[in-house]
Every structure is written in C-alpha cells, then in structure tokens.
Design a protein around this motif. Structure first.
Motif, PDB file in Angstrom:
ATOM      1  N   UNK A   1      -3.384  14.862   0.028  1.00 18.60           N
ATOM      2  CA  UNK A   1      -2.594  15.768   0.768  1.00 18.60           C
ATOM      3  C   UNK A   1      -1.592  15.345  -1.090  1.00 18.60           C
ATOM      4  N   UNK A   2      -1.499  14.381  -1.961  1.00 19.14           N
ATOM      5  CA  UNK A   2      -0.817  14.683  -2.665  1.00 19.14           C
ATOM      6  C   UNK A   2      -0.964  15.571  -3.777  1.00 19.14           C
TER       7      UNK A   2
ATOM      8  N   UNK B   1      -6.975   7.110   6.165  1.00 17.64           N
ATOM      9  CA  UNK B   1      -6.125   7.605   5.122  1.00 17.64           C
ATOM     10  C   UNK B   1      -6.129   7.677   4.365  1.00 17.64           C
ATOM     11  N   UNK B   2      -6.651   7.172   2.811  1.00 20.44           N
ATOM     12  CA  UNK B   2      -6.583   6.654   1.677  1.00 20.44           C
ATOM     13  C   UNK B   2      -6.597   8.043   0.729  1.00 20.44           C
ATOM     14  N   UNK B   3      -7.854   8.589   1.663  1.00 18.00           N
ATOM     15  CA  UNK B   3      -8.494   9.318   0.619  1.00 18.00           C
ATOM     16  C   UNK B   3      -7.254  10.252   0.800  1.00 18.00           C
ATOM     17  N   UNK B   4      -7.147  10.914   2.286  1.00 19.17           N
ATOM     18  CA  UNK B   4      -6.447  11.858   2.951  1.00 19.17           C
ATOM     19  C   UNK B   4      -5.085  12.048   2.543  1.00 19.17           C
TER      20      UNK B   4
ATOM     21  N   UNK C   1      -0.006   8.208  -5.494  1.00 22.85           N
ATOM     22  CA  UNK C   1      -0.441   9.554  -4.999  1.00 22.85           C
ATOM     23  C   UNK C   1       0.699  10.503  -5.847  1.00 22.85           C
ATOM     24  N   UNK C   2       1.857  10.380  -5.493  1.00 25.36           N
ATOM     25  CA  UNK C   2       3.115  10.517  -5.364  1.00 25.36           C
ATOM     26  C   UNK C   2       3.864  11.013  -6.926  1.00 25.36           C
ATOM     27  N   UNK C   3       4.072   9.269  -7.137  1.00 19.59           N
ATOM     28  CA  UNK C   3       4.581   9.010  -8.425  1.00 19.59           C
ATOM     29  C   UNK C   3       6.323   9.113  -8.650  1.00 19.59           C
ATOM     30  N   UNK C   4       6.636   8.941  -6.982  1.00 19.89           N
ATOM     31  CA  UNK C   4       7.961   8.894  -7.251  1.00 19.89           C
ATOM     32  C   UNK C   4       8.003   7.394  -5.338  1.00 19.89           C
ATOM     33  N   UNK C   5       8.701   5.866  -6.004  1.00 17.54           N
ATOM     34  CA  UNK C   5       8.582   5.391  -4.877  1.00 17.54           C
ATOM     35  C   UNK C   5       9.336   5.307  -4.289  1.00 17.54           C
ATOM     36  N   UNK C   6      10.503   5.963  -4.481  1.00 14.91           N
ATOM     37  CA  UNK C   6      11.627   6.173  -2.621  1.00 14.91           C
ATOM     38  C   UNK C   6      10.819   6.432  -1.757  1.00 14.91           C
ATOM     39  N   UNK C   7       9.641   7.578  -2.264  1.00 13.65           N
ATOM     40  CA  UNK C   7       9.515   8.590  -0.423  1.00 13.65           C
ATOM     41  C   UNK C   7       8.093   6.923  -0.258  1.00 13.65           C
ATOM     42  N   UNK C   8       7.821   6.175  -1.326  1.00 17.01           N
ATOM     43  CA  UNK C   8       6.909   4.498  -0.592  1.00 17.01           C
ATOM     44  C   UNK C   8       8.085   3.674   0.249  1.00 17.01           C
ATOM     45  N   UNK C   9       9.328   3.906   0.198  1.00 13.99           N
ATOM     46  CA  UNK C   9      10.541   2.699   0.398  1.00 13.99           C
ATOM     47  C   UNK C   9      10.018   3.380   2.211  1.00 13.99           C
ATOM     48  N   UNK C  10      10.604   4.997   2.254  1.00 13.31           N
ATOM     49  CA  UNK C  10      10.565   5.602   2.964  1.00 13.31           C
ATOM     50  C   UNK C  10      10.085   5.730   3.567  1.00 13.31           C
ATOM     51  N   UNK C  11       7.847   5.618   3.611  1.00 12.48           N
ATOM     52  CA  UNK C  11       6.945   5.072   3.609  1.00 12.48           C
ATOM     53  C   UNK C  11       7.150   4.202   4.655  1.00 12.48           C
TER      54      UNK C  11
ATOM     55  N   UNK D   1       0.918  -1.386   0.149  1.00 17.22           N
ATOM     56  CA  UNK D   1       0.040   0.512   0.302  1.00 17.22           C
ATOM     57  C   UNK D   1       0.994   1.440  -0.211  1.00 17.22           C
ATOM     58  N   UNK D   2       1.660   1.275   0.601  1.00 18.36           N
ATOM     59  CA  UNK D   2       2.979   2.543   1.131  1.00 18.36           C
ATOM     60  C   UNK D   2       3.359   2.630  -0.047  1.00 18.36           C
ATOM     61  N   UNK D   3       4.128   1.427  -1.408  1.00 17.75           N
ATOM     62  CA  UNK D   3       4.775   1.668  -1.790  1.00 17.75           C
ATOM     63  C   UNK D   3       4.124   1.822  -2.975  1.00 17.75           C
ATOM     64  N   UNK D   4       3.257   0.663  -3.169  1.00 16.12           N
ATOM     65  CA  UNK D   4       2.394   1.446  -4.736  1.00 16.12           C
ATOM     66  C   UNK D   4       1.767   2.717  -4.949  1.00 16.12           C
ATOM     67  N   UNK D   5       0.557   1.432  -4.185  1.00 11.54           N
ATOM     68  CA  UNK D   5      -0.843   3.001  -4.078  1.00 11.54           C
ATOM     69  C   UNK D   5      -0.385   4.685  -2.758  1.00 11.54           C
ATOM     70  N   UNK D   6       0.437   4.301  -2.001  1.00 14.75           N
ATOM     71  CA  UNK D   6       0.925   6.355  -1.820  1.00 14.75           C
ATOM     72  C   UNK D   6       1.991   6.764  -2.574  1.00 14.75           C
ATOM     73  N   UNK D   7       3.165   5.852  -2.397  1.00 21.59           N
ATOM     74  CA  UNK D   7       4.281   6.354  -3.085  1.00 21.59           C
ATOM     75  C   UNK D   7       4.628   6.435  -4.696  1.00 21.59           C
ATOM     76  N   UNK D   8       3.465   5.440  -5.355  1.00 21.81           N
ATOM     77  CA  UNK D   8       3.574   5.115  -7.061  1.00 21.81           C
ATOM     78  C   UNK D   8       2.244   5.819  -7.116  1.00 21.81           C
TER      79      UNK D   8
END
Length: 364
Positions: A255-256, A248-251, A138-148, A129-136
C-alpha cells in the motif's frame, strides 16, 4: 468442522503444489520469514514475554489490578487486573495481549466471560512496529506512525466500550498472594514459557510468509484484485489490501507503493494493522489453544476494532498532515516536531509504568 477440515486440507495441498512448482521463490520466502523472526520478532518480543511472565509470577498483576480497578470497572465493566494485558498489549504488540489474557484465565484471575470480552480489544499492534516499520520504513513519515498507534489505541478503547456487558460484573475474589518461589525458579519458568510462545509465533510467521509467496506466484492476489474491479481503487491498492488480509506487513508495504491518495492508503493500513491479518489470527489462536473461546466473537471484535481504528485515522489525518510535512524521516529524531508527537504514546506508557512500579513495590 467438516468445512474447516476441507479448507485446511485444501490449503495444505495448495502449499505443496506451490513448493513443487516454485521451489526457488518458496525457499526465498521461507528464508526471509526466518530472518524476520530472528532479527526483528525474537529480539523485540522475547524480553517482553519473559518480563511479563516474571511479573505474573510475583503477583504484580494482582496489585496493579487493584490500583487500576477505578479505571477498568466503569469504563469496560471488567476487573482491574484486565488492565495488565490491555496496556502490555498496546505497548508490545501482537500477540502479547492474547498471551497475557490466556495466562490470567489459566490462573483463574479472569473468568471466561471476562477473558472473551477482553480479547476483543486487548490484542493490538505495537508502537515500535507502527512508528518504526510502517511510519518510517514504509512511508518515510514518523508522524503517521504515531497517528497509527493513536488510532489503534482509540479503536481498542471504543471496541472495549462497545463490547462491554450491560451490567458491571462483580470482580473475581482476590487471589491469595502467590506462594514464595525461588528467583531462579521464577526466571526459569518465565524463560521456558516465553521460548515456547516465541517458537509458536515464529512457526506461524514463516508458514504465512511462504503461503503469501505461493499466492503471489500463483497469481491469486492479482485475480482477487481483478474481481474487485468495481471498487474505486487502483490495482496496486487492491493487491496490497488482499495481501494484507493474509499478512499485514506485506500488505502495508504494498500500500505504501500504490498510486492512490496518501490518506486513503494510510486509512487502509490502519484497518489492516488493527485487524492483524490471518497470520496474526493464527498466532493468536495458537496462544489461546487452552481457552474455550468463541472464535466468531473474537473475529467480530477484531473487525469492529479495525473499523474504529481506520475511522479514527481518517478523521484525525488532517490534524497530523502538517507535522508530517515538517519532520525529517528519522525514528525518534531530536526535532521539536518528533518530540511533541512522541508524547502521544510516551505519556500513556509512562502512566502505565508508574502504576506498575507502584504495584510492584507497594506491599501494603
């Protein structure tokens, strides 16, 4: 208790009012919730629930607990078997950690005090969820998914250390080996239990999707954002934060799209995903219905976990920003950057799987 009843009744009346006033929007939100559950939650979480049920019924958790006791006892002052819900909660996401903790408590593998302590840090967002949904997504940056995910892990460990009791408690007496059960019986019981849990999760997901849409249509999110005007945040960021407290997903998606600094928005996302929102709290309390836990203590643990996770993200952000600038926005793309970052969650995952395989096949 009376206040809780009044609050729940008020929410029910508000939901009926919204369904009558905004039927088209509510129907669309409900259909979206059903689609999300059927296409994302069910296929990803159901196999984990079945697999965990099988492992618990064949006694793998006990043997793995014995192997990981040297880690869990000094670090968290918990018996080794607590490693099972902790690691699986990190690998599969909400509400797996809570579900496994409840099962171990029902099997008397964990005391109530141990289970209450474990719940403070074992119920976490999952890496997919963090890497695929949020990082990629929502934000288009997998690195931040790993950091999350790394921040969620660090926040969970810090919370577990902070909430551990002053003295290490003696582990529960080792449970006798589970009596042999036919494989078909083990599989049927695991599938049936997983179906009950996944239906409960789906019900909460759809309900809160509709409630979130009702609050949006009624203008409550905009009202909350205006009430928080004194905060140095844009209106869009405030709306995303208020929405994320509910779901949390919609939020995270809102935010993105907000105009504030990337570091600030992602730090707030780290807080929201570690807290989980009221929707995840509802799912968690649903799977913990048979446990007499203190809800106040659980909420205290989740808030502490969210604060530690967001602080970890804020401090580590400068070290990950160069990776985010170099990578291409593709999940698990075969580039040097993404391959390096993937080890942030693959290495602990492989360690856990190695211990699990040892626990399953070592009969000595």
């Amino acid at each position: 208790m009376k206040k809780g009843t009044l609050l729940l009744g008020g929410c029910a009346c508000f939901l009926i009012f919204a369904l009558l006033c905004f039927p088209e929007e509510m129907l669309a939100a409900s259909a979206e919730g059903v689609q999300l559950w059927l296409t994302k939650v069910f296929p990803s979480l159901f196999p984990f629930l079945v697999a965990c049920g099988i492992l618990l019924r064949i006694g793998a958790a006990q043997r793995m607990g014995a192997a990981l006791r040297p880690l869990m006892q000094p670090l968290f002052h918990l018996p080794g078997i607590a490693a099972f819900p902790f690691f699986f909660g990190l690998l599969s996401g909400y509400p797996m950690g809570a579900k496994l903790t409840a099962q171990l408590y029902e099997q008397r593998q964990l005391s109530l005090a141990d289970a209450q302590q474990l719940l403070a840090f074992s119920n976490c967002p999952g890496p997919l969820f963090l890497i695929g949904t949020v990082g990629v997504g929502f934000f288009g940056m997998p690195a931040f998914g790993y950091l999350l995910w790394l921040s969620a892990f660090l926040g969970a460990v810090a919370t577990g250390i902070l909430f551990r009791r002053k003295k290490s408690v003696a582990p529960l007496p080792s449970a006798s080996a589970s009596p042999y059960q036919p494989l078909t019986e083990v599989l049927s019981a695991s599938v049936a239990d997983a179906l009950r849990t996944i239906l409960l999760i789906g019900g909460y997901l759809i309900l809160f999707a509709v409630l979130s849409a009702a609050m949006e249509q009624a203008g409550l999110f905009s009202l909350l954002a205006r009430l928080l005007f004194f905060l140095p945040l844009s209106t869009e960021t405030l709306r995303g934060l208020c929405s994320g407290i509910l779901e949390m997903t919609n939020g995270a998606h809102l935010l993105s799209l907000s105009p504030d600094s990337l570091r600030l928005r992602l730090t707030l996302v780290a807080f929201l995903v570690s807290f989980g929102g009221l929707s995840i709290l509802g799912q968690t309390f649903g799977v913990l219905a048979a446990m007499p836990i203190s809800k106040k203590d659980y909420l205290k643990g989740k808030c502490t976990n969210a604060l530690f996770s967001s602080l970890s993200f804020f401090l580590l952000y400068p070290f990950f920003y160069p990776y985010a600038q170099k990578e291409v926005p593709a999940f698990f793309s075969l580039t040097e950057t993404s391959f390096t970052l993937s080890f942030l969650w693959l290495l602990p995952s492989l360690f856990f799987l190695a211990v699990l395989c040892y626990a399953i096949f070592d009969r000595g």
